[in-house]
Design a protein around this motif. Sequence first.
Motif, PDB file in Angstrom:
ATOM      1  N   ARG A 194      40.293  22.700  26.592  1.00 19.87           N
ATOM      2  CA  ARG A 194      40.515  24.151  26.469  1.00 19.87           C
ATOM      3  C   ARG A 194      41.981  24.507  26.708  1.00 19.87           C
ATOM      4  O   ARG A 194      42.676  23.848  27.493  1.00 19.87           O
ATOM      5  N   THR A 195      42.421  25.563  26.043  1.00 17.15           N
ATOM      6  CA  THR A 195      43.823  25.975  26.183  1.00 17.15           C
ATOM      7  C   THR A 195      43.965  27.409  26.704  1.00 17.15           C
ATOM      8  O   THR A 195      45.078  27.920  26.799  1.00 17.15           O
ATOM      9  N   ASP A 196      42.826  28.056  27.035  1.00 13.90           N
ATOM     10  CA  ASP A 196      42.916  29.431  27.536  1.00 13.90           C
ATOM     11  C   ASP A 196      43.464  29.428  28.959  1.00 13.90           C
ATOM     12  O   ASP A 196      43.509  28.390  29.635  1.00 13.90           O
ATOM     13  N   GLU A 197      43.858  30.588  29.455  1.00 10.96           N
ATOM     14  CA  GLU A 197      44.581  30.685  30.731  1.00 10.96           C
ATOM     15  C   GLU A 197      43.731  30.351  31.960  1.00 10.96           C
ATOM     16  O   GLU A 197      44.291  30.065  33.025  1.00 10.96           O
ATOM     17  N   LEU A 198      42.407  30.369  31.834  1.00 19.36           N
ATOM     18  CA  LEU A 198      41.554  30.069  32.992  1.00 19.36           C
ATOM     19  C   LEU A 198      40.960  28.661  32.929  1.00 19.36           C
ATOM     20  O   LEU A 198      40.135  28.297  33.763  1.00 19.36           O
ATOM     21  N   ALA A 199      41.396  27.885  31.958  1.00 18.04           N
ATOM     22  CA  ALA A 199      40.840  26.546  31.768  1.00 18.04           C
ATOM     23  C   ALA A 199      41.062  25.657  32.993  1.00 18.04           C
ATOM     24  O   ALA A 199      40.161  24.922  33.405  1.00 18.04           O
ATOM     25  N   ASP A 200      42.268  25.706  33.587  1.00 16.77           N
ATOM     26  CA  ASP A 200      42.552  24.812  34.722  1.00 16.77           C
ATOM     27  C   ASP A 200      41.726  25.199  35.956  1.00 16.77           C
ATOM     28  O   ASP A 200      41.297  24.338  36.726  1.00 16.77           O
ATOM     29  N   ARG A 201      41.474  26.512  36.152  1.00 16.45           N
ATOM     30  CA  ARG A 201      40.619  26.925  37.271  1.00 16.45           C
ATOM     31  C   ARG A 201      39.204  26.386  37.090  1.00 16.45           C
ATOM     32  O   ARG A 201      38.598  25.832  38.016  1.00 16.45           O
ATOM     33  N   ASP A 202      38.665  26.548  35.879  1.00 15.28           N
ATOM     34  CA  ASP A 202      37.294  26.115  35.607  1.00 15.28           C
ATOM     35  C   ASP A 202      37.155  24.601  35.719  1.00 15.28           C
ATOM     36  O   ASP A 202      36.140  24.089  36.213  1.00 15.28           O
ATOM     37  N   GLN A 203      38.208  23.879  35.279  1.00 18.04           N
ATOM     38  CA  GLN A 203      38.180  22.420  35.400  1.00 18.04           C
ATOM     39  C   GLN A 203      38.173  22.002  36.866  1.00 18.04           C
ATOM     40  O   GLN A 203      37.440  21.085  37.259  1.00 18.04           O
ATOM     41  N   ALA A 204      38.959  22.673  37.671  1.00 14.89           N
ATOM     42  CA  ALA A 204      39.015  22.371  39.102  1.00 14.89           C
ATOM     43  C   ALA A 204      37.656  22.627  39.763  1.00 14.89           C
ATOM     44  O   ALA A 204      37.199  21.849  40.613  1.00 14.89           O
TER      45      ALA A 204
END
Length: 312
Positions: free
Chosen positions: A134-144
């Motif tokens: 994913r490249t949306d702005e909340l992708a890294d939060r959701d991955q974490a």
Amino acid sequence: MEKEEQLLNTRLEFKSFIDYLRNERRYSENTVKSYQKDIAKFLIFLNDNSIDYREITIDIIRSYILELTITHHSKATIKRIISALKHYYKFLYLRKYINQDVFELISSPKGEKKLPDFLTTNEIDLLLDENKKRTDELADRDQAILELLYASGLRASELINLTLQDINMRERIIRVFGKGSKERIVPFSKTARCAIEQYMQGSRPKLLTNNPKGENHIFLNSHGEKLTYRGLEYILSEVEKKTGIYLKLHPHKLRHSFATHLLNEGADLRTIQELLGHESIGTTQIYTHVTYSEMKNTYDKSFPRARKRRSE
């Protein structure tokens, strides 16, 4: 105002019990609401039948259980309701609101054994790999969130209540306050650490700009505030939509997957009990049924005689 709210708001002893659950037992808000709902139903039953809550008998309790059964409540639901009422009446007795605790003589019905629903390792890998694209702005939060839930087996309430002071990135350990405010130390994986670091350096600072007051909790919503339980459920639902991987995601499903995979890899029950924060080893033992089931499936597929009988 609903009937149950009107009834409960007149009961000082009930308010006292709810304060006890929140402030002394430190139960989550979802658990408190579940207690409120279950106890309210019983008090309404008493009120409708002109029965004083201080004068209940075993026969009255049995009549209530019969009514729950007739109205198609499951054994698990009835067991939960009786458990809540036993807790409530024990509180009333110890605080001298009543002279005797009749619920002490009532045994909870045996619940239906439901095996934990979990994801396979292939499903976990697919979910994490697809979400990483994913490249949306909340992708890294959701991955974490995904990485940490799976790598630690945290409950939903434990994850959303994590603060910056609770996590040691260098040692890869978390200080967790579980049910009843019991503290335990839980390790997490290197991949989870990497995902958390990316979130801490990526979208988290941006989310904080939406909240002038600042926020000490690790996982934030789009307003830069602490996540709620419903918010976490919504995030997992959005993960499915954004990745196209539909696995009926739920925080507890990842917790079950964590425990089941540990057991399959040879971890002992006592270790898993400590990691999950279970008070009783009996609660943890349900995962053995899952692995035995998986073991039997492997046996049926592999053992020559088993294959032969299936084809007959």
